[in-house]
Design an enzyme around this catalytic site. Structure first.
Site, PDB file in Angstrom:
ATOM      1  N   ASP A  16     -14.951   1.513  -3.475  1.00 15.72           N
ATOM      2  CA  ASP A  16     -16.318   1.075  -4.591  1.00 15.72           C
ATOM      3  C   ASP A  16     -17.661   0.635  -4.451  1.00 15.72           C
ATOM      4  OD1 ASP A  16     -14.568   0.815  -6.671  1.00 15.72           O
ATOM      5  OD2 ASP A  16     -13.659  -0.972  -6.224  1.00 15.72           O
ATOM      6  N   ARG A  95     -16.189 -16.462  -3.706  1.00 13.70           N
ATOM      7  CA  ARG A  95     -16.898 -15.862  -3.988  1.00 13.70           C
ATOM      8  C   ARG A  95     -18.568 -16.424  -4.130  1.00 13.70           C
ATOM      9  NH1 ARG A  95     -14.340 -12.005  -2.544  1.00 13.70           N
ATOM     10  NH2 ARG A  95     -13.090 -10.336  -4.407  1.00 13.70           N
ATOM     11  N   ASP A 124     -14.374 -11.475 -10.937  1.00 10.94           N
ATOM     12  CA  ASP A 124     -15.400 -11.441  -9.547  1.00 10.94           C
ATOM     13  C   ASP A 124     -17.285 -11.380  -9.919  1.00 10.94           C
ATOM     14  OD1 ASP A 124     -13.490 -12.123  -7.856  1.00 10.94           O
ATOM     15  OD2 ASP A 124     -13.298 -10.036  -7.057  1.00 10.94           O
ATOM     16  N   SER A 173      -4.357  -3.075  -4.829  1.00 18.03           N
ATOM     17  CA  SER A 173      -5.495  -3.813  -3.696  1.00 18.03           C
ATOM     18  C   SER A 173      -6.083  -4.991  -3.377  1.00 18.03           C
ATOM     19  CB  SER A 173      -6.377  -3.772  -5.344  1.00 18.03           C
ATOM     20  OG  SER A 173      -6.960  -4.464  -5.443  1.00 18.03           O
TER      21      SER A 173
HETATM   22  N1  ARG Z   1      -6.634 -12.924  -9.693  1.00 17.21           N
HETATM   23  C1  ARG Z   1      -7.409 -13.541  -8.445  1.00 17.21           C
HETATM   24  C2  ARG Z   1      -9.147 -14.233  -9.148  1.00 17.21           C
HETATM   25  O1  ARG Z   1      -9.463 -14.091  -9.881  1.00 17.21           O
HETATM   26  C3  ARG Z   1      -7.271 -12.675  -7.514  1.00 17.21           C
HETATM   27  C4  ARG Z   1      -8.684 -11.653  -7.294  1.00 17.21           C
HETATM   28  C5  ARG Z   1      -8.607 -10.226  -6.590  1.00 17.21           C
HETATM   29  N2  ARG Z   1     -10.059  -9.911  -6.296  1.00 17.21           N
HETATM   30  C6  ARG Z   1      -9.876  -8.191  -6.187  1.00 17.21           C
HETATM   31  N3  ARG Z   1     -10.519  -7.917  -5.713  1.00 17.21           N
HETATM   32  N4  ARG Z   1      -8.751  -7.981  -5.454  1.00 17.21           N
HETATM   33  O2  ARG Z   1      -9.382 -15.220  -8.039  1.00 17.21           O
END
Ligand code: ARG
Length: 398
Positions: A16, A95, A124, A173
């Protein structure tokens, strides 16, 4: 100052963020892209990947160490017993720390834009932008805005000979930092699919072996392991290793994302599980019944804001006022036993314990402060009085 248009990209070296580099130049009119990778405790291999890819792309690459700041936030989360639907918030708490570090580099380097490679489906994007949109830099989300799919990205990368190892990053992922490792995608998306053992990297399958350890707390902050004082980063790393060896800290949950999407998530978080369980056990000892009950609501609100990536919200500051007051007494230690993949409190002590051995004992006449056993007689007579009366009225109506 030159009039070169520069954009700072949150860069991991994955597919990405790699395709974002040419896209920011071609589609968004930037002359120069700088890549920023923020260290919140990812494995070494991720930095190598980022470094190598950046080099191949001839990208100016910055690495910022934010581990201490992130670990401090994780410990604030411990004081708030923070969990969202069973998830201790690793990615969510990281984040805002990452976003702030990138913003700082962007300003230093005279950038006029900020970009991330998040899709339009996840959390995110929201967490990054909540921080970035407090600046006057342009915020760009190429993957979301251009509607990119993984297939498109793979073709685009192949066409341009971009340095992505055949687009093969494994089938899952994965997002890893000090506080948790998340694994999603592929067959795991099906909630009925039972995860194979090989999705786990931090935790071994639990065996019959057990271990007892002691965690020390000062004002709700974890400070020691088996009486050896440790800095937050060190303590977290040590506990991930130790408790992970006993299969502690796996969770497989259905998670409601901010946009409403329900998704299946798998996490590993040995240190978080140990510290959260130990902290809760200490609070059970030192807080009054009403404080424990009310703090559950405070902790819930803290966790919601944590999940949203809004730990700087005024609400959180206010909640922390309450939390700080309660944590004045959260000093002491808790013994935790690793057994069957659990980290169970099996002992706790504190000089602030709301506990009187004398009062709780069956062997003494005096309860506390001159109250005697027989003083409960009046209470026992009254107990249930209103219920008895109400039932009599109801029964006489029938
Ligand atoms: N679902 C979790 C969250 O929103 C983890 C996300 C993992 N992110 C990723 N880019 N694989 O906090």
């Amino acid at each position: 100052m030159s009039d070169t248009k520069r954009v700072a990209l949150a860069f991991s070296g994955g597919l990405d963020t790699t395709v974002c580099v040419p896209l920011l130049q071609e589609e968004y009119g930037y002359d120069e892209v700088i890549g920023v990778t923020v260290d919140v405790g990812q494995p070494e291999s991720e930095f190598e990947e980022a470094e190598e890819t950046a080099e191949a792309l001839e990208l100016d690459h910055y690495v910022v160490d934010a581990k201490d700041e992130f670990a401090a936030l994780c410990f604030d989360a411990v004081r708030a017993n923070a969990s969202y639907q069973g998830y201790p918030l690793g990615t969510a708490l990281a984040r805002p720390v990452i976003a702030k570090a990138i913003l700082d580099v962007a300003k230093e380097q005279g950038c006029s834009g900020l970009a991330h490679g998040c899709t339009g489906k996840g959390n995110d994007q929201l967490r990054f932008e909540a921080v970035w949109r407090d600046s006057d830099l342009e915020v760009i989300a190429p993957v979301r805005e251009l509607g990119l799919t993984r297939e498109f990205e793979q073709e685009y990368a192949a066409e341009r000979n971009l340095p992505v190892e055949g687009g093969d990053e494994g089938k899952y992922s994965i997002d890893t930092n000090l506080w948790s490792r998340s694994v999603e995608g592929s067959e795991l998306e099906d909630p009925s699919y039972v995860p194979p053992e090989d999705i786990y990297e931090w935790t071994k399958a639990p065996t019959g072996e057990t271990l007892e350890i002691e965690i020390g707390f000062e004002n709700g902050y974890p400070v020691s392991l088996d009486e050896a004082e440790m800095e937050p980063v060190e303590l977290i790393e040590e506990l991930n290793e130790l408790a992970g060896g006993y299969g502690v800290g796996r969770s497989d949950i259905m998670e409601d994302r901010m946009l409403g999407l329900k998704v299946r998530e798998n996490y590993e978080h040995p240190a978080a599980t140990v510290l959260l369980n130990a902290h809760a056990a200490l609070e059970d000892l030192v807080l009054t019944k009403e404080e424990r009950a009310f703090k559950k609501q405070v902790d819930h609100e803290w966790s919601e804001k944590g999940y949203q990536g809004l730990v700087n919200a005024p609400l959180v500051r206010a909640l922390e006022g309450f939390i700080a007051e309660t944590q004045k007494r959260a000093t002491g230690s808790v013994t935790i036993r690793f057994e069957g993949g659990q980290a169970r409190p099996v002992g706790r002590k504190s000089k602030y314990a709301v506990y009187s051995a004398e009062a709780a004992s069956f062997n003494t006449e005096d309860i506390v402060g001159g109250i005697e056993q027989n003083d409960a007689t009046g209470v026992a007579k009254y107990h249930g009085f209103q219920e008895r009366l109400a039932n009599r009225v109801i029964d006489s109506e029938e």
